[in-house]
Each structure stands twice: as structure tokens, then as C-alpha cells.
Design a protein around this motif. Sequence first.
Motif, PDB file in Angstrom:
ATOM      1  N   PHE A   8       0.809  -1.229  -0.057  1.00  0.00           N
ATOM      2  CA  PHE A   8       0.129   0.080  -0.126  1.00  0.00           C
ATOM      3  C   PHE A   8       0.805   1.393  -0.184  1.00  0.00           C
ATOM      4  N   LEU A   9       1.893   1.129   0.847  1.00  0.00           N
ATOM      5  CA  LEU A   9       2.864   2.426   0.870  1.00  0.00           C
ATOM      6  C   LEU A   9       3.582   2.588  -0.505  1.00  0.00           C
ATOM      7  N   ASP A  10       3.918   1.549  -1.395  1.00  0.00           N
ATOM      8  CA  ASP A  10       4.433   1.445  -2.592  1.00  0.00           C
ATOM      9  C   ASP A  10       3.428   2.344  -3.542  1.00  0.00           C
ATOM     10  N   TYR A  11       2.053   1.847  -3.304  1.00  0.00           N
ATOM     11  CA  TYR A  11       1.147   2.400  -4.216  1.00  0.00           C
ATOM     12  C   TYR A  11       0.890   3.821  -3.954  1.00  0.00           C
ATOM     13  N   LEU A  12       1.157   4.238  -2.714  1.00  0.00           N
ATOM     14  CA  LEU A  12       0.984   5.652  -2.032  1.00  0.00           C
ATOM     15  C   LEU A  12       2.066   6.616  -2.905  1.00  0.00           C
ATOM     16  N   GLY A  84      -8.588  25.031  -9.498  1.00  0.00           N
ATOM     17  CA  GLY A  84      -9.365  24.094  -8.761  1.00  0.00           C
ATOM     18  C   GLY A  84      -8.774  22.565  -8.831  1.00  0.00           C
ATOM     19  N   TRP A  85      -7.955  22.442 -10.131  1.00  0.00           N
ATOM     20  CA  TRP A  85      -7.308  21.177 -10.431  1.00  0.00           C
ATOM     21  C   TRP A  85      -6.036  21.286  -9.279  1.00  0.00           C
ATOM     22  N   HIS A  86      -5.399  22.103  -9.334  1.00  0.00           N
ATOM     23  CA  HIS A  86      -4.249  22.367  -8.326  1.00  0.00           C
ATOM     24  C   HIS A  86      -4.720  22.095  -7.085  1.00  0.00           C
ATOM     25  N   THR A  87      -5.818  22.557  -6.788  1.00  0.00           N
ATOM     26  CA  THR A  87      -6.191  22.282  -5.250  1.00  0.00           C
ATOM     27  C   THR A  87      -6.254  20.627  -4.974  1.00  0.00           C
ATOM     28  N   GLN A  88      -6.787  19.909  -6.080  1.00  0.00           N
ATOM     29  CA  GLN A  88      -6.954  18.460  -5.970  1.00  0.00           C
ATOM     30  C   GLN A  88      -5.611  17.887  -5.936  1.00  0.00           C
ATOM     31  N   TYR A  89      -4.696  18.054  -6.615  1.00  0.00           N
ATOM     32  CA  TYR A  89      -3.149  17.382  -6.591  1.00  0.00           C
ATOM     33  C   TYR A  89      -2.612  17.780  -5.490  1.00  0.00           C
ATOM     34  N   LEU A  90      -2.565  19.118  -4.978  1.00  0.00           N
ATOM     35  CA  LEU A  90      -1.881  19.519  -3.743  1.00  0.00           C
ATOM     36  C   LEU A  90      -2.416  18.945  -2.697  1.00  0.00           C
ATOM     37  N   ASP A  91      -3.546  18.868  -2.340  1.00  0.00           N
ATOM     38  CA  ASP A  91      -4.431  18.392  -1.168  1.00  0.00           C
ATOM     39  C   ASP A  91      -3.728  16.807  -1.332  1.00  0.00           C
ATOM     40  N   ALA A  92      -3.969  16.003  -2.308  1.00  0.00           N
ATOM     41  CA  ALA A  92      -3.320  14.633  -2.331  1.00  0.00           C
ATOM     42  C   ALA A  92      -2.138  14.600  -1.905  1.00  0.00           C
ATOM     43  N   ILE A  93      -1.185  15.571  -2.484  1.00  0.00           N
ATOM     44  CA  ILE A  93       0.409  15.613  -2.102  1.00  0.00           C
ATOM     45  C   ILE A  93       0.655  15.713  -0.733  1.00  0.00           C
ATOM     46  N   TYR A  94      -0.101  16.705   0.067  1.00  0.00           N
ATOM     47  CA  TYR A  94       0.008  16.863   1.390  1.00  0.00           C
ATOM     48  C   TYR A  94      -0.648  15.646   2.361  1.00  0.00           C
ATOM     49  N   VAL A  95      -1.519  14.899   1.667  1.00  0.00           N
ATOM     50  CA  VAL A  95      -2.040  13.943   2.616  1.00  0.00           C
ATOM     51  C   VAL A  95      -1.085  12.611   2.528  1.00  0.00           C
ATOM     52  N   ILE A  96      -0.604  12.611   1.292  1.00  0.00           N
ATOM     53  CA  ILE A  96       0.578  11.345   1.158  1.00  0.00           C
ATOM     54  C   ILE A  96       1.577  11.665   1.815  1.00  0.00           C
ATOM     55  N   ASN A  97       2.226  12.724   1.718  1.00  0.00           N
ATOM     56  CA  ASN A  97       3.118  13.332   2.630  1.00  0.00           C
ATOM     57  C   ASN A  97       3.241  12.924   4.059  1.00  0.00           C
ATOM     58  N   TYR A  98       1.859  13.042   4.576  1.00  0.00           N
ATOM     59  CA  TYR A  98       1.446  12.713   5.951  1.00  0.00           C
ATOM     60  C   TYR A  98       1.582  11.328   6.213  1.00  0.00           C
ATOM     61  N   ALA A  99       0.902  10.749   5.274  1.00  0.00           N
ATOM     62  CA  ALA A  99       0.741   9.298   5.394  1.00  0.00           C
ATOM     63  C   ALA A  99       2.184   8.519   5.236  1.00  0.00           C
ATOM     64  N   MET A 100       3.113   9.005   4.524  1.00  0.00           N
ATOM     65  CA  MET A 100       4.451   8.103   4.394  1.00  0.00           C
ATOM     66  C   MET A 100       5.183   8.567   5.679  1.00  0.00           C
ATOM     67  N   ALA A 101       5.023   9.720   6.374  1.00  0.00           N
ATOM     68  CA  ALA A 101       5.818  10.398   7.450  1.00  0.00           C
ATOM     69  C   ALA A 101       5.279   9.549   8.681  1.00  0.00           C
ATOM     70  N   HIS A 102       4.024   9.410   8.888  1.00  0.00           N
ATOM     71  CA  HIS A 102       3.516   8.852  10.203  1.00  0.00           C
ATOM     72  C   HIS A 102       2.952   7.440   9.991  1.00  0.00           C
ATOM     73  N   GLN A 103       3.526   6.647   8.792  1.00  0.00           N
ATOM     74  CA  GLN A 103       2.876   5.312   8.598  1.00  0.00           C
ATOM     75  C   GLN A 103       3.279   4.496   9.762  1.00  0.00           C
TER      76      GLN A 103
END
Length: 398
Positions: A8-12, A84-103
Motif C-alpha cells: 500500500f505504501l508503494d502504491y501511495l 481547482g485542479w491545482h487544489t486537488q493535486y496539492l491536497d493529495a500530495i499533502y495527505v500522502i506526505n503525512y501518510a508516508m511520514a507517520h505510517q
Amino acid sequence: MDENKQIFLDYLKQIYDQANEHLREQEHKRDQVVTFYAVLLSFVITANHTIQVNFGGPIMMMLLDLALCIIGATVCIAIASLRGWHTQYLDAIYVINYAMAHQEHYASVDDLKNRIQEMLVNNQNSADGPTKETEPPLVKVGKWVTHTVTYTEDSMFYGVWIFSMVPLIMIEHSIYELVKSKNNQIGLLIILMLVFVLIFIFYFRYMHRLLNKRVKKANSWKTWILDFDYYSNGKKNFSYYDVNINHGILSLKQNTAGVVTVPTVGNQYLMIKIKRSDGRFNWEFPRGFVEPKEMDGGVIDYLAAAKRELNEELGVASVNVIKATDLGEVEPDSGLITSSIHVISIDISELKEVKLQSSEKIVAYRLMDIADVLAEVKKGMIIDGFTLSAITLSQNRK
């Protein structure tokens, strides 16, 4: 590390790379649009005199300036859409950053998925919308200035919007040169300035609302970038339920079986306090869906699913389970949902190192005898239909 979690982390990581690539593409498109308008505007400004002398005079210049105004507004609308699209991609990047750092703080893939979903929902709820109309004008202006300076993408949008006002100034200058005389210069100048201010205000309000609307709409999308099976993005059919409408009557078929766990320690029920989507804190029994590994063809191991749910939500290990009994089946809504939900009674020898599943918003646990349970029912703290049904089945078996 658990193999499924590593997969799952590789997928992220792959999604993270794709989101960054799409973000760069959006910024490149934005820069191309802005460059096109800047070059066009610069050409018309520098060739102003030549165009008036050789191609129709001030009237032709005014028509070109009007065309530039329309093109400028179109460019602003395009940038707002890209924002609007920029918001989508940036939010996803922030969330994945958090997930990888706190997994390491999340024991299973489900815990990590739930946390990611929770962050996405919080982003939607906290999305910046238009300023409240009840605030004083100076406060609203101050907040707008602060927000614009803070966010580079918004600064870019309003910068282009200001450039799109230049052709309007050029049009008014041409009108002034055509109409002015010795006796009306000041009056004409005042009228033109007032017209400019009015257009400026209305144009700004439109563009400001347009940008906020596009960003807010983008934040409300259930992003396809992190679209897990339970995060269905508005699809009619998804993994947990099939939605059908027959002659105007809605019905749901639950594809995944479920369990309600009734844990007991001696003569006391073990219950959890959980925050639900309506903001209420309810006392309930642990429950959840059956996972694929607990199904073998048409045979479902409800007992294994109940033990797993108890371990996930309270950290109760299987070695502390004395006995597990299937108390029967309940239906959440027999007129709407076709489902298979079994109530499983689990006798626990003792509680050791209870660990609450925070990703499911479980905030406390409590041992209650039947008198305590009925008291909580009376106070309205136990209102969950599954829990009430499970209490009845449990008491009838005693």
C-alpha cells in the motif's frame, strides 16, 4: 513491516509521483496561458501609435482594446479552472506526505486508509469559501489581502486579473482623447474615472466569487486520486453496496457481510464510546465488515471477523478470548437493505493493555452490567440499532 502495508505504501508513492507530475503540468498550462496574454497585451501597447496611424485610427484601437478585455476575462476564467485542479493535486500530495511520514503509527492498511480519508474529509470541511457577508468591509478586505499574499496561486490569479484591466484604461484614454474639449476636460475625466471604478468593483466581485467557487467545488470533489473502495466518488454501485431502483423504490444489497461483536468480561458488557458523523458520542458494541480472508466461497467465518474487529478496535488479543458464539442475524432495515449481519458473543478472560482505534474515532471504553446498559439507553447514549438488537439477542440467550 506487514507485506500488505508495504504494498500500500508503494502504491501511495506511485500516486504521489503522479500527483506531482500532474501538478507540474497544470502549472505549465497556467504559465502558457499567462505568457500568451502578456505577449499579446505588450504587442498592442507598444504598437498603439502604429495601429492608430495605419489601421483605422482611435476607433480601431478601441475595438482591439475591447477584444483584449474579453481575452483577459477568458484567461482569468481558465486560470480559475486550473486553480481547482491545482487544489486537488496539492491536497493529495499533502495527505500522502503525512501518510508516508507517520505510517509507523498505523498498524494496518485499513487504519492508514481511514486516516487518509479523514484528512480528505477535513480538507473539504475546512475549505476556504467566500468571506461571510456579516463581517465588516475592512475585515473582509484585510482577510482577502492576507489570503492572497499567502497563497501564490491566488496571487498569480489576481495579478493576471489586474493586467486584464489595462485594456479598459486604454479604452477610456481613447474615449477621452476623442471627446475632450477645453470646456469639459475635468468633467469628462471624472465621469470616466467613476465608470472605471464601477467596472473595477463589479469585475473584481465576479472574479473573486468565481475563484472561490472553483476552489470550493474542487475541495468538495471526492478525489479520484485517492479513491479507495469505500470512497466511491458518487458511483451508483461500489464494493459494499449495490444500489437499485425498481419502479421508484430504492433498495440496497450489501455485498459484504458484517458482524456486531458483543464482548463480555464476566457478567459485564464491554462497550466503546465512538464519535459518529453527526457529531454525537454514542456507546456501542464494536462492529465492522467481514474481510475477504474470512470468506471461503459461500462460507463466512463470522467468529473470526468478530475477533478481528475486537482486536482492531480495542486491542483485545485472541489469546484472551474464552469463547465465541453466533447469537443470530439482524437486519438494519428490512425494507431497504438486504444484508447479512451476525451478532457474535465473545467471552473475554481479562482486559490487558486496551488500545483504542483512534482512526475510527473511538474515544473511550467501559464495562457495564445490564442495569448500566439500560440506564444509558434511557439517557439516549445508546441509540445504535445494531447495539440495541445485540443487547436483546444477548439477554435472550441467558
